[in-house]
Design a protein around this motif. Structure first.
Motif, PDB file in Angstrom:
ATOM      1  N   GLU A  87     -29.259 -58.254  46.710  1.00 35.90           N
ATOM      2  CA  GLU A  87     -28.816 -57.765  48.017  1.00 35.90           C
ATOM      3  C   GLU A  87     -28.278 -56.345  47.944  1.00 35.90           C
ATOM      4  OE1 GLU A  87     -26.078 -60.750  49.455  1.00 35.90           O
ATOM      5  OE2 GLU A  87     -27.616 -62.322  49.332  1.00 35.90           O
ATOM      6  N   VAL A  88     -28.624 -55.584  48.981  1.00 40.65           N
ATOM      7  CA  VAL A  88     -28.180 -54.190  49.073  1.00 40.65           C
ATOM      8  C   VAL A  88     -27.522 -53.990  50.433  1.00 40.65           C
ATOM      9  CG1 VAL A  88     -28.899 -51.783  49.016  1.00 40.65           C
ATOM     10  CG2 VAL A  88     -30.081 -53.461  47.570  1.00 40.65           C
ATOM     11  N   ILE A  89     -26.298 -53.502  50.402  1.00 40.06           N
ATOM     12  CA  ILE A  89     -25.520 -53.317  51.627  1.00 40.06           C
ATOM     13  C   ILE A  89     -25.756 -51.930  52.206  1.00 40.06           C
ATOM     14  CG2 ILE A  89     -23.128 -53.069  52.460  1.00 40.06           C
ATOM     15  CD1 ILE A  89     -22.382 -55.375  50.567  1.00 40.06           C
ATOM     16  N   LEU A  90     -25.990 -51.878  53.525  1.00 42.39           N
ATOM     17  CA  LEU A  90     -26.199 -50.581  54.187  1.00 42.39           C
ATOM     18  C   LEU A  90     -25.714 -50.667  55.629  1.00 42.39           C
ATOM     19  CD1 LEU A  90     -29.872 -50.057  55.327  1.00 42.39           C
ATOM     20  CD2 LEU A  90     -29.075 -52.249  54.526  1.00 42.39           C
ATOM     21  N   PRO A  91     -25.467 -49.502  56.250  1.00 42.06           N
ATOM     22  CA  PRO A  91     -25.048 -49.539  57.660  1.00 42.06           C
ATOM     23  C   PRO A  91     -26.217 -49.931  58.552  1.00 42.06           C
ATOM     24  CG  PRO A  91     -25.363 -47.271  56.931  1.00 42.06           C
ATOM     25  CD  PRO A  91     -25.498 -48.134  55.719  1.00 42.06           C
ATOM     26  N   VAL A  92     -25.924 -50.626  59.645  1.00 42.32           N
ATOM     27  CA  VAL A  92     -26.979 -51.082  60.551  1.00 42.32           C
ATOM     28  C   VAL A  92     -27.386 -49.968  61.513  1.00 42.32           C
ATOM     29  CG1 VAL A  92     -25.439 -52.086  62.299  1.00 42.32           C
ATOM     30  CG2 VAL A  92     -27.694 -53.106  61.905  1.00 42.32           C
ATOM     31  N   HIS A  93     -26.504 -48.976  61.665  1.00 40.06           N
ATOM     32  CA  HIS A  93     -26.812 -47.833  62.535  1.00 40.06           C
ATOM     33  C   HIS A  93     -27.292 -46.680  61.650  1.00 40.06           C
ATOM     34  CE1 HIS A  93     -26.444 -45.208  66.057  1.00 40.06           C
ATOM     35  NE2 HIS A  93     -25.743 -44.362  65.339  1.00 40.06           N
ATOM     36  N   THR A  94     -28.600 -46.669  61.370  1.00 41.61           N
ATOM     37  CA  THR A  94     -29.180 -45.607  60.534  1.00 41.61           C
ATOM     38  C   THR A  94     -30.673 -45.518  60.823  1.00 41.61           C
ATOM     39  OG1 THR A  94     -29.551 -44.811  58.254  1.00 41.61           O
ATOM     40  CG2 THR A  94     -29.575 -47.177  58.565  1.00 41.61           C
ATOM     41  N   TYR A  95     -31.302 -44.519  60.214  1.00 42.54           N
ATOM     42  CA  TYR A  95     -32.752 -44.387  60.304  1.00 42.54           C
ATOM     43  C   TYR A  95     -33.397 -45.511  59.495  1.00 42.54           C
ATOM     44  CZ  TYR A  95     -37.368 -42.235  59.993  1.00 42.54           C
ATOM     45  OH  TYR A  95     -38.702 -41.989  60.059  1.00 42.54           O
ATOM     46  N   VAL A  96     -34.561 -45.954  59.931  1.00 41.93           N
ATOM     47  CA  VAL A  96     -35.201 -47.134  59.346  1.00 41.93           C
ATOM     48  C   VAL A  96     -35.490 -46.995  57.851  1.00 41.93           C
ATOM     49  CG1 VAL A  96     -37.562 -46.396  59.915  1.00 41.93           C
ATOM     50  CG2 VAL A  96     -37.050 -48.829  59.660  1.00 41.93           C
ATOM     51  N   ALA A  97     -35.707 -45.770  57.387  1.00 42.36           N
ATOM     52  CA  ALA A  97     -36.120 -45.582  55.987  1.00 42.36           C
ATOM     53  C   ALA A  97     -35.153 -46.241  55.009  1.00 42.36           C
ATOM     54  CB  ALA A  97     -36.240 -44.089  55.671  1.00 42.36           C
TER      55      ALA A  97
END
Ligand code: PLP
Length: 373
Positions: free
Chosen positions: A79-89
């Motif tokens: 699993e990799v955590i990232l913000p949901v408000h970002t560019y799709v890449a």
């Protein structure tokens, strides 16, 4: 008044045309289209600019993220955590490598990942965090790095929108976007702050071993030509783009300060409108204003109103990633990330670039005021 555009790449080119044309002609004369000397010359200039230990050039910012992920030896399902408000890449490369994107909401005022929510998303399979320095200022890296240390997670920074932004730590030390995690990535897409005339990207690394691995992955997994030690990809910054970037990086500081002048102008004219929230400047990061993004009332009506007056605007991003078909997951329904969902309905980005003049800015501000009066 000159026509208002989101990004005026043409006027920017005309100001440095003779230098850029000469750089391009020199590559054409040498026909060193792949791995010509300009690639290393530009990479060295970038390394100095951001004070990185190592810079690995590649074909675009999405590849940069993918190569970074590949270098971490993650297993399918990790699993990799990232913000949901970002560019799709940012999410795309995670999913492509059969890893699981785990979203976290963002702060409403800085638009960057809400680090206080990271810990609750960590499981036994969590391996990495990807903060995105959205719109041009750094996510709050100190607490992010500290939670990563606590749980032994890799931090990969997506600095595609924030090249040149500087973050100040509690002890007073200052680091550039992309150089704080184990790996950082950026993009030279034409409209990015340091844009080439096609696609381009780069990866920043702190440790020599990691730098070498990233280099190998970007070059078919080879250290020695035709000897492939690991699985890689073909992702190069071509010589023409490097030659153009080598010219443009000399102007990057000036470009950043022009963008800041535009942002200051907008701040001043718009701060007293009660229907408009101007972008918050983080206390511990400088801003390179890739975007100037407002939160406003009646967003969609404002967009049309401005369009009718010859003022283009953009919505970054109209659909949060958990509502995208490709990234939907059980548990990610309406209300799962209320701040990002709200932002998708209220954000609007105004024209900002290195060539804007006061007449245009005054015109844009008056139109916004007229709409809300
Ligand atoms: C532009 C961008 C990328 C991808 O860069 P490309 O060069 O277009 O592949 C990745 N992440 C973010 C946040 C971006 O803005």
């Amino acid at each position: 008044m000159n026509k208002i555009v989101m990004v005026d790449l043409q006027s920017q080119y005309f100001r440095i045309k003779s230098e850029v044309d000469a750089a391009i002609q020199s590559v054409l004369n040498a026909t060193n289209f792949i791995q010509g000397p300009e690639v290393k010359e530009f990479t060295d200039a970038l390394k100095t600019y951001v004070d990185a230990e190592a810079v690995i050039p590649c074909a675009n910012g999405t590849d940069a993220l993918q190569i970074a992920m590949m270098a971490l030896d993650l297993k399918p399902g990790d699993e990799v955590i990232l913000p949901v408000h970002t560019y799709v890449a940012t999410a795309e490369v995670i999913a492509l490598l059969q890893l699981k994107p785990v979203f976290v909401d963002v702060f409403e005022d800085t638009f960057n990942i809400n680090h206080a929510q990271i810990e609750s998303r960590i499981t036994a399979r969590t391996k990495a965090i990807v903060p995105v320095h959205l719109y041009g200022q750094c996510a709050d890296m100190e607490p992010i790095l500290s939670v990563a240390r606590k749980f032994n997670l890799h931090v990969i920074e997506d600095a595609a929108q924030a090249l040149g932004a500087a973050y100040t730590f509690g002890d007073g030390s200052v680091k550039q976007a992309g150089t704080m995690g184990v790996v950082g990535t950026t993009s030279f897409f034409p409209s990015k702050n340091l844009g080439c005339y096609g696609d381009g990207g780069a990866i920043f690394a702190r440790e020599p071993g990691m730098a070498e691995k990233l280099h190998m992955i970007a070059n078919h997994g080879q250290r020695v030509k035709y000897h492939h030690d690991i699985i890689g990809v073909n992702s190069r910054l071509d010589t023409l783009q490097a030659a153009i970037l080598k010219v443009k990086i000399k102007y990057l500081k000036e470009y950043t300060s022009r963008r800041n002048q535009v942002a200051d102008f907008y701040d001043q004219c718009l701060s007293d409108l009660k229907q408009v929230n101007i972008p918050k400047r983080a206390i511990n990061s400088t801003h390179v204003f890739h975007q100037y993004t407002l939160r406003v009332e009646r967003r969609d009506e404002l967009k049309i109103f401005l369009e009718q007056r010859g003022i283009p605007t953009m919505i970054y991003y109209p659909v949060p990633l958990h509502f995208q078909k490709a990234y939907a997951q059980p548990g990610y329904g309406e209300g799962a990330f209320p701040v990002s969902e709200g932002l998708s309905r209220t954000v609007i980005s105004l024209p900002i670039h290195t060539e804007m003049n006061e007449e245009q800015l005054t015109y844009i501000c008056s139109a916004i005021k007229e709409f809300y009066q």
